[in-house]
Design a protein around this motif. Structure first.
Motif, PDB file in Angstrom:
ATOM      1  N   ARG A  22       0.826  -1.208   0.000  1.00 33.44           N
ATOM      2  CA  ARG A  22       0.000   0.000   0.000  1.00 33.44           C
ATOM      3  C   ARG A  22       0.858   1.255   0.000  1.00 33.44           C
ATOM      4  NH1 ARG A  22      -3.571   3.052   3.868  1.00 33.44           N
ATOM      5  NH2 ARG A  22      -5.279   3.834   2.553  1.00 33.44           N
ATOM      6  N   CYS A  25       1.890   1.987  -3.463  1.00 34.68           N
ATOM      7  CA  CYS A  25       0.770   2.557  -4.225  1.00 34.68           C
ATOM      8  C   CYS A  25       0.511   4.008  -3.849  1.00 34.68           C
ATOM      9  CB  CYS A  25      -0.490   1.746  -3.994  1.00 34.68           C
ATOM     10  SG  CYS A  25      -0.419   0.049  -4.584  1.00 34.68           S
ATOM     11  N   ARG A  31       0.267   4.152 -10.599  1.00 35.50           N
ATOM     12  CA  ARG A  31      -0.402   2.988 -10.014  1.00 35.50           C
ATOM     13  C   ARG A  31      -0.874   1.971 -11.045  1.00 35.50           C
ATOM     14  NH1 ARG A  31      -2.874   7.820  -6.886  1.00 35.50           N
ATOM     15  NH2 ARG A  31      -1.374   8.003  -5.178  1.00 35.50           N
ATOM     16  N   LEU A  34       1.600  -0.866 -11.860  1.00 36.43           N
ATOM     17  CA  LEU A  34       2.142  -1.737 -10.811  1.00 36.43           C
ATOM     18  C   LEU A  34       1.649  -3.175 -10.950  1.00 36.43           C
ATOM     19  CD1 LEU A  34       1.873   0.615  -7.716  1.00 36.43           C
ATOM     20  CD2 LEU A  34       3.989  -0.319  -8.664  1.00 36.43           C
ATOM     21  N   PHE A  58      -6.708   0.605  -5.456  1.00 35.48           N
ATOM     22  CA  PHE A  58      -5.759   0.984  -6.498  1.00 35.48           C
ATOM     23  C   PHE A  58      -5.888   0.061  -7.712  1.00 35.48           C
ATOM     24  CE2 PHE A  58      -3.707   1.883  -2.350  1.00 35.48           C
ATOM     25  CZ  PHE A  58      -3.611   3.264  -2.453  1.00 35.48           C
ATOM     26  N   VAL A  60      -4.140  -1.974  -9.532  1.00 33.63           N
ATOM     27  CA  VAL A  60      -2.898  -2.736  -9.629  1.00 33.63           C
ATOM     28  C   VAL A  60      -3.207  -4.191  -9.973  1.00 33.63           C
ATOM     29  CG1 VAL A  60      -1.750  -1.216  -7.974  1.00 33.63           C
ATOM     30  CG2 VAL A  60      -2.835  -3.330  -7.169  1.00 33.63           C
TER      31      VAL A  60
END
Length: 290
Positions: A22, A25, A31, A34, A58, A60
């Motif tokens: 986290r 991020c 983001r 990722l 996020f 990701v």
């Protein structure tokens, strides 16, 4: 371009792994790029669900690797010297090139006792200048290898050689693979060297001697104390006995960014992790297992 980040952990470290993810991020604008490679063992379905919640916040990608299903990892973990404090999960990062897919040419490995405070994109895009890896010099390197009076293992290590901390490693996957790390470890074990050194970190320093790019200190500030708050570290690494999830970190202010860390982990998970650790402590005391 995807930014591949690898973490290794067992079920007792699921919450710190979440906090490290986290923090990555929170402190980057990239983001959507990722991709987290989560190399784990003994992970319960409940704790995996906690990790997967990061996608609610996020955009990701998560890739899970169950090391309990890896015959190679089980074999290595059973035979190599055991790290009582960190468990044999320390050997998992040596298998990164064998676990990630062919689309991964560069990966940033992070220990799970880290708090990221800056954009890892700046680190991920660095030119490795032909080196296999990038890492930060460990200020205690000579003591780690030489121990008391810096006399031990002088036939293996020269204290004049820079020594890196392997909690953060920027990896050129092709060169990592060419280094045949598992093969080199097998040879070191057969010769008795593995039994004398500091687990995988020493091994990596031997394999990549003079083949690593020295990264700026702020990307891996080890044993992060409150004094480090004022010098703007990019990544703080809680290598000391007291961790930011310890009650002592908050009562006595003994580690850097302890309050920030709690809220990066999130209050709800922080207190649930505290209960998990308390139950585990009592089980050990009562001889009911780990």
């Amino acid at each position: 371009m995807a930014m591949h980040v690898a973490l290794t952990f067992d079920d007792n470290f699921w919450a710190p792994a979440y906090a490290t993810m986290r923090s990555v991020c929170l402190f980057t604008h990239r983001r959507p790029e990722l991709v987290f490679h989560l190399m784990h063992r003994t992970l319960t379905a409940e704790h995996r669900a906690d990790l997967e919640k990061i996608r609610d916040e996020f955009p990701v990608e998560l890739r899970f690797y169950d090391l309990d299903q890896s015959e190679m990892f089980r074999d290595i973990a059973a035979r190599m010297p055991e790290n009582k404090r960190l468990s044999n999960i320390v050997y998992a990062r040596l298998l990164i090139d064998r676990l990630v897919g062919p689309d991964v040419t560069r990966v940033l490995y992070l220990d799970c006792d880290m708090l990221v405070r800056d954009d890892i994109g700046a680190l991920f895009d660095l030119d490795l200048e032909g080196n296999a890896i990038g890492a930060v010099r460990d200020p205690a390197g000579a003591l780690i290898t030489g121990q008391r009076d810096l006399l031990k293992n002088r036939d293996i290590f020269d204290p004049a050689d820079p020594y890196f901390n392997a909690g953060l490693v920027l990896i050129d996957v092709a060169q990592w693979r060419e280094a045949d790390i598992v093969g080199r470890m097998e040879a070191a074990h057969a010769s008795g060297v593995m039994q004398r050194i500091y687990y995988d970190q020493d091994l990596l320093n031997l394999i990549f001697k003079r083949r690593w790019l020295k990264l700026p200190w702020r990307w891996n500030v080890v044993d992060a104390r409150p004094a480090h708050d004022g010098i703007d570290p990019a990544i703080v690494h809680y290598t000391g006995e007291t961790k930011p999830w310890s009650v002592f970190a908050h009562t006595f202010g003994s580690v850097a960014f302890a309050r920030v860390y709690r809220h990066v982990m999130t209050n709800e998970l922080f207190y649930r992790f505290a209960r998990h650790r308390w139950k585990r402590w009592w089980k050990k005391k009562l001889g009911l297992g780990r």
